[in-house]
Design an enzyme around this catalytic site. Structure first.
Site, PDB file in Angstrom:
ATOM      1  N   ALA A   1      32.834  60.641  95.696  1.00 11.12           N
ATOM      2  CA  ALA A   1      32.431  61.905  95.942  1.00 11.12           C
ATOM      3  C   ALA A   1      32.534  62.978  94.489  1.00 11.12           C
ATOM      4  O   ALA A   1      33.369  62.656  93.996  1.00 11.12           O
ATOM      5  CB  ALA A   1      33.087  62.800  97.012  1.00 11.12           C
ATOM      6  N   ASP A   2      31.267  63.692  94.170  1.00 11.96           N
ATOM      7  CA  ASP A   2      31.750  64.518  93.142  1.00 11.96           C
ATOM      8  C   ASP A   2      32.472  65.829  93.607  1.00 11.96           C
ATOM      9  O   ASP A   2      33.142  66.246  92.717  1.00 11.96           O
ATOM     10  CB  ASP A   2      30.432  65.129  92.767  1.00 11.96           C
ATOM     11  CG  ASP A   2      29.489  64.139  91.777  1.00 11.96           C
ATOM     12  OD1 ASP A   2      28.283  64.450  91.298  1.00 11.96           O
ATOM     13  OD2 ASP A   2      30.157  63.368  91.191  1.00 11.96           O
ATOM     14  N   GLY A   3      32.115  66.381  94.917  1.00 10.15           N
ATOM     15  CA  GLY A   3      32.926  67.280  95.158  1.00 10.15           C
ATOM     16  C   GLY A   3      33.262  67.195  96.878  1.00 10.15           C
ATOM     17  O   GLY A   3      32.256  66.672  97.575  1.00 10.15           O
TER      18      GLY A   3
END
Lengths: 555, 258
Positions: free
Chosen positions: B151-153
């Site tokens: 995940a990036d965020g």
């Protein structure tokens, strides 16, 4: 004593907590979040249970400090109760305020409590504050006779519920006259006979009836003899092994709130009510458990009583009238008005001698709250605000002088209003919010429909609500708890006078008009909740409820 | 120091993990009583110490995540991986080192070629790898046992922001009842709450199709996508194995009580 008191409050079905409340995770092993959530212990709350009677209910809400399992069968409370019951008339007659009526008002709410969850806690609190309730014997001579009746009966009712009667027994038997004693004995005999004949429900009502029979000599000693009466009645029952009816009902009752279709309870509540409720015509069967809407007929009646009602501060009275007439509506407005009225009341309040500020003030607040509840059922936000106020009162250090304490409380209330309500009030949609794992938005009727349609069309639904309105009560649908509005309102379409098909139909047998004020929207239809803590998903409502109530921080 | 952190954030405004990381870094570092010290030097050294500790913690986080996810990788399973995430690579490395038998399907990951890079790495570990084009995910979903993404965020609703294509895969997996696991460190938790794809700041990047495109033809150049929480099964983080709804709990505790 404390453990019993705590256990009683935990096991009370009104505030039963089912489910697991894990202590906050110990993050010592990793991560940026590590410094933050040290589980702040709640021994503070449980120890203050000894000092202040209002904290046991709070400790119920801060589960980390609660050593008892969430659902607990309470141990039988025979021993202390019997000792107390056998001590006759543990009253102190050294004060002249009218909090007898007030505290008992609240105790009645204990039996048949209000629709709002927050208020249940106040009820529980009140009943665990026996000292103030029983120690203040009012000077009944100055009251109009009609009012005396209600007070006396309330007193009778209150003793049934008192768990821990104070041991400060100054027996007042020597002061009762012979006539009163005779009346007392008759009442006892009648009560016993009634108890045997008709089972556990009636002793309360018969003691109430006996009390009403003794109304005429309205002297200060009256409550004492009433207490004797109901105390001995209760003790006789105790000996028989039965608990007093209210306690049984409290424990076994599946419904924590006042069920208006239960005739005996309605009768009792009516007798104690300050606001006389008129009989609603043509009630819908399915909704008989809700408080029925009374057309504002009692408004002129109450206005005339304005200068006669000592127990209720004029400002509080005024707010109550405004509720009835609908001048103030909306959760926030009502809450703010109520809190400001309390501010005024606190300003004018003076502690009677030999009483602690916290207990007496709490009792007074209870009386105001029950009065307001009769005018219009409390909303969730008001329940939370009341809980906050009582918490603050309870936490007043004992060394404060009276004026300091009052100033302190007033500034607290002011701060609460500003922070919680006004600042967070930049956007308001929902009336109140209740949260649990199946969380629900409880707001004006129609909201659920709109949310459902929006969900189907993949339109996000946002709910804007201040965090102080969050509540841990569970509500599965719109029927179990609601308010009923004026049924005639739905038969008229504003602005179109020609649509009058329903005029005059209120009296027909086959047609009943139902006007619900609130409805419940399930959390699936809500995309996001905007609170003063930021945007949270619907699943996080219990988190906020938990955080909010922890340590009574009230950030 | 605050200024330097802001500089990092502005360097790549589109990177959510960077923003979130910097935010949390600031909180972590400044949340100390060191700032009350009289002596500036000791305060400064304390801050630096905490900053270094933050770096250690984030690399330790990956090891923790790898350890936690070992239980979900069973003997003979097939894992579908999308995107090139160091955390997911660590997970697979640890599983390979524990002598587990499993195989990996890699999506190509156009146009970043993430699949090619990942399959290179996995081949070095002697893990059986199969490359798929992005459109072949539904075709092979029957054989797949679980999906692993990074995940990036991680946003407040519990959803994740990740490379373009993640949402599709999650959707297919969800409809075929395959679990979708996300491996993310806790510093990626961000205080965002997108309601749909348009709510995020666009992160556009050039896409090379290999052939010239007529100028009248528009190209969708967004680099990342938001996957709502209902399509995710579990998040493996250094705070533990979480369900998507717990993310908000953590964020509330993180940001409320500091």
């Amino acid at each position: 004593m404390d453990s019993r008191r705590a256990s009683r409050t935990v096991s009370d079905p009104k505030i039963r907590q089912v489910g697991f409340f894990a202590p906050p995770p110990d993050r010592s092993f990793s991560g940026p979040p590590d410094p933050i959530s040290t589980s702040t212990p709640n021994p503070a709350t449980t120890t203050t249970a000894a000092n202040s009677p209002s904290s046991p209910p709070i400790s119920d809400l801060s589960p980390t400090g609660n050593s008892l399992p969430p659902v607990m069968i309470p141990p039988p409370r025979h021993s202390s109760d019997t000792t107390h019951r056998l001590v006759p008339s543990p009253l102190r007659r050294d004060t002249l305020s009218l909090t007898v009526g007030s505290n008992n008002n609240n105790n009645n709410i204990n039996i048949s409590s209000s629709p709002s969850g927050g208020f249940d806690l106040t009820a529980v609190k009140a009943s665990s504050v026996p000292a103030s309730g029983l120690t203040t014997v009012s000077v009944l001579k100055t009251l109009p006779p009609g009012f005396t009746e209600t007070i006396v009966e309330k007193v009778g009712g209150s003793v049934e519920m008192q768990n821990d009667l104070p041991a400060n027994s100054k027996p007042l038997k020597e002061r009762t006259s012979k006539a009163e004693r005779r009346a007392l004995q008759e009442a006892q005999r009648a009560a016993k006979a009634a108890a045997k004949a008709e089972g556990s429900k009636l002793p309360a009502t018969t003691s109430g009836a006996a009390a009403s029979a003794n109304v005429k000599p309205a002297k200060a000693t009256k409550p004492s003899s009433q207490k004797n009466d109901s105390a001995t009645v209760a003790s006789s029952e105790k000996k028989g092994g039965d608990r007093p009816p209210e306690k049984d009902r409290k424990k076994d009752a599946p419904h924590p709130r006042m069920q208006y279709d239960d005739k005996s309870r309605v009768e009792k509540a009516k007798r104690r009510a300050v606001v006389k409720q008129t009989e609603a015509r043509n009630r819908v069967e399915l909704f008989r458990h809700l408080p029925q809407y009374e057309h504002g007929t009692q408004l002129p009646d109450l206005e005339s009583k304005f200068f006669q009602l000592d127990p209720v501060h004029p400002v509080v009275y005024k707010v109550g009238l405004q509720y009835i007439s609908g001048d103030i509506s909306g959760g926030n407005a009502r809450c703010i008005a109520m809190l400001q009225a309390f501010q005024e009341a606190i300003k004018d309040y003076s502690t009677p001698d030999e009483k602690t500020v916290t207990r007496d003030l709490t009792a007074k607040i209870n009386s105001y709250v029950s009065f307001l509840n009769e005018c219009r059922p409390l909303s969730i936000s008001m329940g939370n605000a009341i809980r906050f106020l009582k918490n603050r009162i309870a936490k007043l250090p004992l060394t404060l002088s009276e004026s300091e304490a009052k100033a302190f409380l007033q500034s607290d209330i002011e701060q609460f209003i500003n922070e919680k309500i006004i600042l967070a009030d930049k956007w308001t949609l929902a009336q109140s919010l209740r949260g649990n794992f199946y969380f629900v938005v409880y707001s004006r009727v129609g909201t659920a429909c709109v949310a459902m349609v929006a969900h189907e069309f993949r339109v996000p639904v946002l709910v804007c609500c201040e965090a102080y309105k969050f509540h841990e009560r569970v509500q599965l649908d719109s029927i179990c708890s609601n308010e009923l509005g004026d049924p005639d309102a739905i038969s008229k379409v504003p602005g179109r006078e020609d649509i009058n098909y329903l005029d005059g139909c209120t009296n027909s047998e086959n047609l009943q008009l139902l006007n619900l004020i609130y409805d419940a929207t399930p959390s699936d239809y809500v995309s996001m909740i905007v609170t003063d803590y930021g945007m949270v998903p619907p699943t996080s409502v219990p988190v906020i409820v938990r955080e909010y109530c922890r340590d009574q921080v009230w950030i | 120091m605050f200024i330097r952190v802001c500089a990092y954030q502005s360097w790549d405004t589109t990177s959510i993990s960077l923003t979130a990381g910097c935010d949390l870094f600031m909180r972590y570092v400044t949340r100390t009583s060191a700032l009350e010290y009289e002596d500036f030097n000791s305060a400064r050294s304390r801050l630096i110490e905490r900053a270094e500790k933050f770096g250690e913690i984030s690399s330790k986080a990956r090891r923790i995540i790898a350890m936690l996810s070992q239980d979900s990788i069973f003997y003979g399973c097939t894992i579908l991986v999308h995107g090139f995430s160091i955390v997911v690579l660590e997970v697979l490395k640890t599983a390979a080192q524990n002598k587990k038998l499993f195989r990996v399907f890699c999506t190509e990951g156009r146009p970043d070629r993430t699949g090619l890079r990942l399959s290179n790495e996995l081949a070095k570990l002697d893990v059986p790898v199969k490359l798929l084009i992005d459109s072949a995910v539904a075709y092979t979903m029957d054989e797949v046992d679980m999906v692993f993404v990074g995940a990036d965020g991680v946003v407040e609703s519990g959803g994740i922001i990740n490379m373009m294509g993640t949402f599709q895969i999650a959707l297919v997996a969800h409809s075929m009842n395959k679990p979708v696991y996300v491996a993310a460190e806790s510093y990626k938790f961000a205080r965002l709450y997108p309601l749909d794809q348009k709510d995020m700041a666009p992160a556009l990047r050039p896409i090379d199709f290999g052939v010239p495109i007529p100028s009248k033809v528009e190209v969708e150049r967004s680099a990342r996508i938001y996957t709502p929480p209902q399509y995710l099964t579990l998040l493996f983080t250094d705070l533990g194995v979480l369900t998507p709804s717990v993310v908000s709990d953590e964020l509330i505790q993180l940001y409320l009580w500091s």
